[in-house]
Design a protein around this motif. Structure first.
Motif: not given
Ligand code: NAD
Length: 424
Positions: A158, A161, A165, A179, A181-182, A187, A223, A385, A391
């Motif tokens: 996080t 990222v 950004r 990212a 993490n996204e 996460h 999270w 992302v 994912d």
């Protein structure tokens, strides 16, 4: 591997290599998704000749990610993403057992930490992997001449990222970053269940504290904070949450926790853990309110969530009472215990996240490196992302590995869910 053929490295003690290898192999047994990817990578070699520079916590799980990339044909160099999180036996094994260039020592000074980042950058990486964006930011700040060779990067956490950004918004980011993490499969699970379990593990290993009946304060209900609060409650603690975001505060309240300002919570805390990614969350007002014997820990990325200089200034005496536990005696006689110098307690005083959850995070990392190699030409210097198909594939493989089947939509349901005509 004979010493002549060892890759460039700087690790604490190569004689730990065999021990490290056993632990890396143990972690592999809990990482079935990464294993499937590694087997495919070994067959297809999608990363042939790709130079990857990684700045990640040097743990058994990271070792398995490095070996996956190596199996895919990448030339990998690794340094630590935190001075206290390195597992020295793992670093030794990566060098001596697997021939992987590694620069990391647990407890390394800040100067060594950045020298090690410099060693990885000196390998002229084409892809960077970060956990907290120290590699990317050092590359942009101190070695910008090397950026032209970089085709892309991936970021694990996080805080990283957020930093990236900010680089993008300020127009200084010079290559695309995915990212990781996204990703939902990162996460939702790593930050929540991984940080939740391992933060408790770190606190318990450091202190051997009985949590049942204690008052346990969690700062931040993101999270990580949700996971920490959930696991502390599971051990019988009375959990208080502090927040600055009204929506998250409300969520914590309706999840059944007490919510109050941090200075008030501090007066009740037996344990106070920060997981915000923010600065000075435990500061003078909180330290002034703490009970005698309060334990402070941080699970956020940087060690600035607890204002340690202020704690130092309040203390009249300081001593290490156990591994990773420093007692500060304050002028009025109260004692406050700081764990792991305020660094990520789960990685400093325990082993970090369990391999079973890093399996998904690092499956995302491995697939994102492959994605970057295939698609770099079409990507701009932005933070992206994780592609949804990656994912979903990670979730599918994890369920499959856990032997869990789920239903499939029928044609009728697919049509119904896509239509706007059918109503009451
Ligand atoms: N220990 C680990 O292994 C590990 C793993 C994953 C992430 N992290 C790190 O943990 C931190 C939190 O990550 P996350 O994914 O939970 O982020 P998140 O953005 O989901 O949650 C952070 C929460 O902290 C709150 N917050 C911010 N300032 C606050 C303050 N002063 N007081 C109280 N609450 C405050 C925010 O409102 C937010 O709800 C980051 O630094 C991240 O990089 C650590």
């Amino acid at each position: 591997m004979s010493s002549k053929t060892l890759p460039r490295h700087d690790v604490k003690d190569l004689s730990l290599a065999q021990h490290g290898r056993l632990r890396i192999e143990w972690a592999a047994t809990q990482m079935p998704v990464l294993r499937i990817i590694r087997e495919r990578f070994a067959r297809e070699r999608p990363l042939e000749g790709l130079r990857v520079g990684a700045c990640l916590h040097v743990t058994t799980e990271t070792a398995n990610l490095m070996l996956t990339l190596q199996a895919g044909g990448a030339e990998v160099a690794l340094c630590a993403s935190n001075p206290l999180s390195t597992q020295d036996d793992v670093a030794a094994a990566l060098v001596a057992e697997y021939g992987l260039s590694t620069f990391a020592m647990k407890g390394e000074a800040n100067e060594t930490y950045y020298r090690h980042i410099g060693e990885v950058l000196a390998t002229r990486p084409e892809v960077t992997l970060d956990d907290g964006a120290d590699l990317v930011s050092t590359l942009h700040r101190d070695a910008s001449g090397l950026i032209d060779a970089v085709i892309g990067g991936a970021e694990e956490t996080t805080t990283g990222v957020i930093r990236l950004r900010s680089m993008e918004q300020n127009g200084v980011l010079r290559y695309p970053i995915v990212a990781v993490n996204e990703a939902a499969t990162k996460h939702f699970f790593d930050n929540r269940y991984g940080t939740g379990q391992s933060t408790l593990d770190g606190i318990i290993r450091a202190t051997n504290l009985l949590l049942a009946g204690s008052t346990f304060v969690v700062a931040g209900y993101g999270w990580c904070g949700r996971g920490i609060a959930m696991r502390a409650r599971g051990l019988g603690a009375n959990v208080i949450v502090t927040e600055v975001d009204p929506v998250r505060a409300l969520e914590a309240l309706m999840d059944g926790y007490r919510v109050m300002p941090s200075a008030r919570a501090a007066a009740e805390a037996d344990v106070f853990v920060t997981a915000t990614g923010d600065l000075n969350v435990i500061d003078l007002p909180q330290l002034t309110a703490m009970k005698d014997g309060a334990i402070l820990a941080n699970s956020g990325h940087f060690n600035d969530e607890i204002n340690i200089p202020v704690l130092e200034s309040l203390a009249v005496e300081k001593r290490t009472v156990r591994d990773f536990v420093v007692e500060y005696r304050l002028a009025d006689g109260r004692r406050v215990y700081l764990l792991a110098d305020g660094r990520l307690v789960n990685l400093s005083a325990a082993e970090g996240h369990p391999a079973g959850v890093m399996d998904m995070s690092f499956a995302n990392q491995a697939l994102c490196v492959e994605y970057i190699r295939k698609n770099a030409h079409a990507l701009e210097p932005k933070v992206y992302v994780v592609p949804p198909e990656i994912d979903r594939e990670v979730a599918r493989l994890k369920l499959q590995a856990m032997g869990v089947e789920i239903d499939q939509l029928t044609d009728e349901q697919r049509k119904y869910l896509a239509s706007w005509e059918s109503g009451t």
